[in-house]
Scaffold this motif. Sequence first.
Motif, short mmCIF file in Angstrom:
data_model
loop_
_atom_site.label_atom_id
_atom_site.label_comp_id
_atom_site.label_asym_id
_atom_site.label_seq_id
_atom_site.Cartn_x
_atom_site.Cartn_y
_atom_site.Cartn_z
N UNK A 272 -3.24 18.29 -1.02
CA UNK A 272 -4.30 17.05 -0.91
C UNK A 272 -4.15 15.89 -1.13
N UNK A 273 -2.95 15.43 -1.65
CA UNK A 273 -2.76 13.85 -1.52
C UNK A 273 -2.53 13.54 0.18
N UNK A 274 -2.02 14.46 0.84
CA UNK A 274 -1.68 14.32 2.35
C UNK A 274 -3.02 14.18 3.04
N UNK B 3 -2.48 10.23 2.05
CA UNK B 3 -1.11 9.85 1.58
C UNK B 3 -0.24 10.25 2.72
N UNK B 4 0.93 9.22 2.82
CA UNK B 4 1.79 9.54 4.12
C UNK B 4 3.06 10.34 3.82
N UNK C 245 0.76 -1.00 -0.06
CA UNK C 245 -0.04 0.08 0.06
C UNK C 245 0.93 1.27 -0.10
N UNK D 119 5.03 13.05 -14.52
CA UNK D 119 3.96 13.52 -15.63
C UNK D 119 3.88 14.93 -15.65
N UNK E 145 -1.20 20.29 -4.45
CA UNK E 145 -1.36 18.95 -4.88
C UNK E 145 -1.17 18.02 -3.82
N UNK F 43 2.51 1.73 -3.20
CA UNK F 43 1.54 2.26 -4.33
C UNK F 43 1.58 3.74 -3.85
N UNK F 44 1.58 4.20 -2.83
CA UNK F 44 1.41 5.62 -2.61
C UNK F 44 2.72 6.30 -3.12
N UNK G 257 4.63 9.30 -10.02
CA UNK G 257 3.92 9.35 -11.37
C UNK G 257 3.42 10.71 -11.57
N UNK G 258 2.79 11.45 -10.72
CA UNK G 258 2.30 12.66 -10.75
C UNK G 258 3.54 13.52 -10.98
#
Lengths: 399, 235
Positions: free
Chosen positions: A300-302, A306-307, A6, A20, A297, A9-10, A16-17
């Motif tokens: 937002x993920x955190x 997201x850790x 997990x 990109x 961004x 995957x984070x 990836x962001x």
Amino acid sequence: MSGLLNWLSQVAAITKFGLLSIPQRRGSVAATICGTAGVVAVFIGVLSIATGFRRVMASSGAPDAAIVLRSGADSEMVSGFGRDETRLIADAPGLARNARGPLVSAELFVIINLPKRSTGTDANVPLRGVEGAAAEVREQLKIVSGRMFEPGKNEVIVGVGAAREFAGLDAGAVVKVGRESWPVVGIFTASGGLAESEMWTDAKVLQAAYQRGDSFQSVYARLASPGAFQQFKDALTSNPRLSVKVERVSDYYAGQSTMLASLITGLGVLIAALMAVGAVFGALNTMYSAVAARTREIATLRALGFGSGAVVLALMLESLALALGGGAIGAGAAYAVFNNFTAATMNWQSFSQVTFAFAVTPTLLVQGVIWATLIGLIGGLLPAIRAARLPIASALREL
Amino acid sequence: MSQPQPIGSPLVHIAGVEKYFQRGAEKIHVLAELNLAVAPGEFLALMGPSGSGKSTLLNLIGGLDRPTKGTVTVAGERIDQLSDRQLADWRARHIGFVFQLYNLMPVLNAERNVELPLLLTHLNAAQRAQHVAAALALVGLSHRAKHFPRTLSGGEQQRVGIARGIVTDPTLLLCDEPTGDLDRKAGDEILDLLCALNREHGKTIVMVTHDPHASARASRTVHLFKGQITNEAVK
């Protein structure tokens, strides 16, 4: 295990962001890649000089070849023997033999001035007088054009390195030194060794031309086997009629390469380190601007869960990817430009030119990649920590 | 999945909460001795002027910030005592966020944006795709799944934001000025959607707004002023 997957995957998602979004930051990204490429190219380029020089010196002696110098002499330039001494050396046990006797060549060594092809400036080129067994003592010697010189004649053969670097040494040319003329009758190779930087002639002819009487400076010997070295050395050093020092040829040339190779390596590392400092700042700038551009961004993920650790690692990976991209470009450029680039430099032990080819080895390429990795990691660490420490609540409202 | 609560116990319980920020020697009080309870299935609006503390309160409920004093209990768990890492895990399991500026990832299309919170779960790719499709269908954007945020209108982007907020079926949906960046028509559509999620799907929603038109859609409105609750209105 699933927790680790997990977390990974984070990391993958955030990385990836970042990758990109590179097109939106292409200016600073290009600066980082170019900066790292420059460091790696310079590092590999400079060190390929030292590696090439060392390779020439290391190729200059087989394990069953030995050199005898006067005791206390560091090089052939300051050594000297009379005919009686060279005969005693030739009679020592442990030497390889053929039908004509032991494989021993008493040699003398003078330096002549010839213009470099590249600059036209004069440089010291070694002219070596050798005896008949010289080619068999150095078994890797091969005439690739023309023929061997004839004993007793003012003829020279020229190593391919010398022929390439210095003007007027093509086969068929005549070299004028003082009042003497020396026709070039052949070109030879010596497995990339130091002899390729030299000109060779008959020792007796050279003695006469330079009024050296019947004196020599060194004796090259081919041993019956690599293991016979100690026997040969002990016999000579224990002979009360001789005062000599005996070394394997490979060790002798390795010792001669140490000073210059160390100097070049030291300079190369210093230059690369100074450039790397600049490249680290470039990477820092890129990653700080990446974090600044993506503050909302990342927040937002955190906020979504997201850790912080995943954010740090992902940004480090992004920085590493950029640096490794630059490193790969730099290494490729260094290989394309520097590998096998030929040059000549002074061997300070013999005060004569050594021709050699820059050598971009796999080891150097790996070292270049390590430099790029360090630049990427150092350049990414602080911005990554900053990103992970930004207060989420306020960062969510950043425009 | 949402945890079942005992009948009558609040889903969110704020007790004696204070929050202040230190600016040099000065203490800036944002919330003062605040008590609040939110029942399961409630649609609560937090209203008040700028600086009244409504966003700070929302952040405390969502585990994005900690109180200086007091307790914050959500779904029976004291979240003010959790570490940063525990809070991150807790948010992933319990909270769906909807932001005023949508906060979508510009490099991802709508369905990849909606999928983001699911990356923190143990669902496989096929299961994630099912959840994403269901969430996008719920907000009426199945036909825009492959579109990137820059090609979507503000209202559509906020629908994607709501789909991302509900895709994990969170305990609580927290909306920070969800219509603040939209025109009236698009704003009304978003409010319709939030009402439907609350009434038809039982979602507990806490929404910060300063728009009376938006707060009128909530089942209860709490007014804040200078960090204190000044008024409550139940619909």
